[in-house]
Design a protein around this motif. Structure first.
Motif, mmCIF file in Angstrom:
data_model
loop_
_atom_site.group_PDB
_atom_site.id
_atom_site.type_symbol
_atom_site.label_atom_id
_atom_site.label_comp_id
_atom_site.label_asym_id
_atom_site.label_seq_id
_atom_site.Cartn_x
_atom_site.Cartn_y
_atom_site.Cartn_z
ATOM 1 N N ALA A 242 0.842 -1.198 0.000
ATOM 2 C CA ALA A 242 0.000 0.000 0.000
ATOM 3 C C ALA A 242 0.873 1.243 0.000
ATOM 4 C CB ALA A 242 -0.928 0.008 1.212
ATOM 5 N N CYS A 255 -7.471 0.255 -5.429
ATOM 6 C CA CYS A 255 -6.550 -0.876 -5.451
ATOM 7 C C CYS A 255 -6.442 -1.415 -6.876
ATOM 8 C CB CYS A 255 -7.042 -1.974 -4.507
ATOM 9 S SG CYS A 255 -5.772 -3.172 -4.070
ATOM 10 N N ASP A 260 -2.536 -1.024 -3.094
ATOM 11 C CA ASP A 260 -3.596 -0.133 -2.626
ATOM 12 C C ASP A 260 -3.059 1.293 -2.559
ATOM 13 O OD1 ASP A 260 -5.967 0.785 -1.604
ATOM 14 O OD2 ASP A 260 -5.832 -0.260 0.319
#
Length: 313
Positions: A242, A255, A260
């Motif tokens: 992420a 995402c 993400d």
């Protein structure tokens, strides 16, 4: 543990005191942290006055919101492993009239943070200038610590990046190249087959790679397509789970291909329909689960029950 006099300067020598690889390399089970962005002291009045370039002569509202955020986080149990502020700490650009006062007052508000919760700072465009220079980088690092560095928490590798060097590093090419070299070393190590891999790799930067889609057009609020794609390819190859950012003053992201892109709205001025807030991020063995909470909600109710249950797994 670092004393209160240096809680703003714990990022040094490209790491973070107390959250080093030696101390935090092993996975010890689920934990959570707080992501905040854009307290940006001074923007609320400047935005209302329609003078975002020259305004910002009052910041009492942002101070109260920052204090509310600090108090809301302090009362959470268990406590977060850290709080990260993803840039635009203040609104006044380097070497402008209100800069010193805004930084002083922000530090005073943040000093209320419980000493057990490390404060991690990320540089934004207002902290460095839209086109940073060696001088503005030096000023920032003198006030808030390194502009890029890595740290570890419970087996998770975290990379803090200076996104302004990606956006426009034309006035400091040596610093831009130094971050690139350092980042490549970090990503190579993270994906190395000869070293134990981190449980997850997370990235923190001010400017989002994208707001909604990796192929969106260039915008003030995202990184340029060429830069964006280069970073996306490298992050995915290294297993980055992420990327957390601010800058947009609205919640956004998405995402794509397992990465993400998390864009969080602001503690301070809102430019959309979101409320002043913080993001609670739970890290489990398999996933990164997060939700934005308004300051009022977090103060009154704490984190969402479903997030709390993830910590018990």
């Amino acid at each position: 543990m670092a004393g209160s006099e240096d809680i703003f300067l714990r990022a040094k020598h490209r790491t973070f005191s107390g959250l080093t690889e030696d101390a935090e390399r092993e996975w010890t089970g689920p934990f959570y942290f707080i992501q905040a962005a854009d307290p940006q002291l001074g923007l609320m009045k400047a935005w209302r006055d329609g003078d975002c370039d020259g305004g910002g002569d009052e910041w009492g509202e942002e101070i109260e919101l920052t204090k509310q955020a600090v108090e809301a986080v302090n009362q959470l149990r268990p406590r977060p492993r850290f709080t990260v502020l993803c840039g635009d700490l203040v609104h006044a650009m380097p070497d402008t009239p209100f800069r010193e006062g805004q930084e002083r007052d922000l530090k005073a508000a943040l000093k209320g943070t419980d000493p057990s919760i490390p404060l991690v700072f990320v540089s934004g465009n207002h902290d460095l200038g839209n086109t940073p220079t060696p001088r503005t980088l030096e000023q920032y690092c003198g006030a808030w610590g390194n502009d890029y560095f890595s740290f570890w928490v419970g087996g998770v590798l975290c990379l803090v990046l200076n996104s302004q060097l990606f956006y426009d590093g034309s006035a400091c090419p040596q610093q831009k190249e130094a971050q690139e070299t350092w980042l490549e070393e970090q990503l190579s190590r993270a994906s190395s087959s000869t070293e134990p891999r981190p449980k997850h790799v997370l990235v923190f930067q001010h400017i989002p790679l994208y707001l909604k889609s990796p192929d969106e057009e260039d915008d003030y609020f995202n990184l340029q397509k060429g830069v964006r794609q280069n970073l996306l390819d490298r992050f995915k190859k290294a297993g980055v789970k992420a990327v957390f950012s601010g800058h947009y003053h609205r919640n956004a992201g998405g995402c794509h291909d397992g990465l993400d892109m998390v864009v969080s709205s602001a503690i301070g001025c809102q430019l959309g329909e979101d409320t002043h807030g913080l993001r609670v991020v739970v890290v489990t063995a398999d996933d990164i689960v997060h939700r934005y909470h308004s300051l009022d909600q977090l103060s009154a109710e704490g984190m969402s029950e479903d997030l709390r249950k993830l910590l018990q797994d």
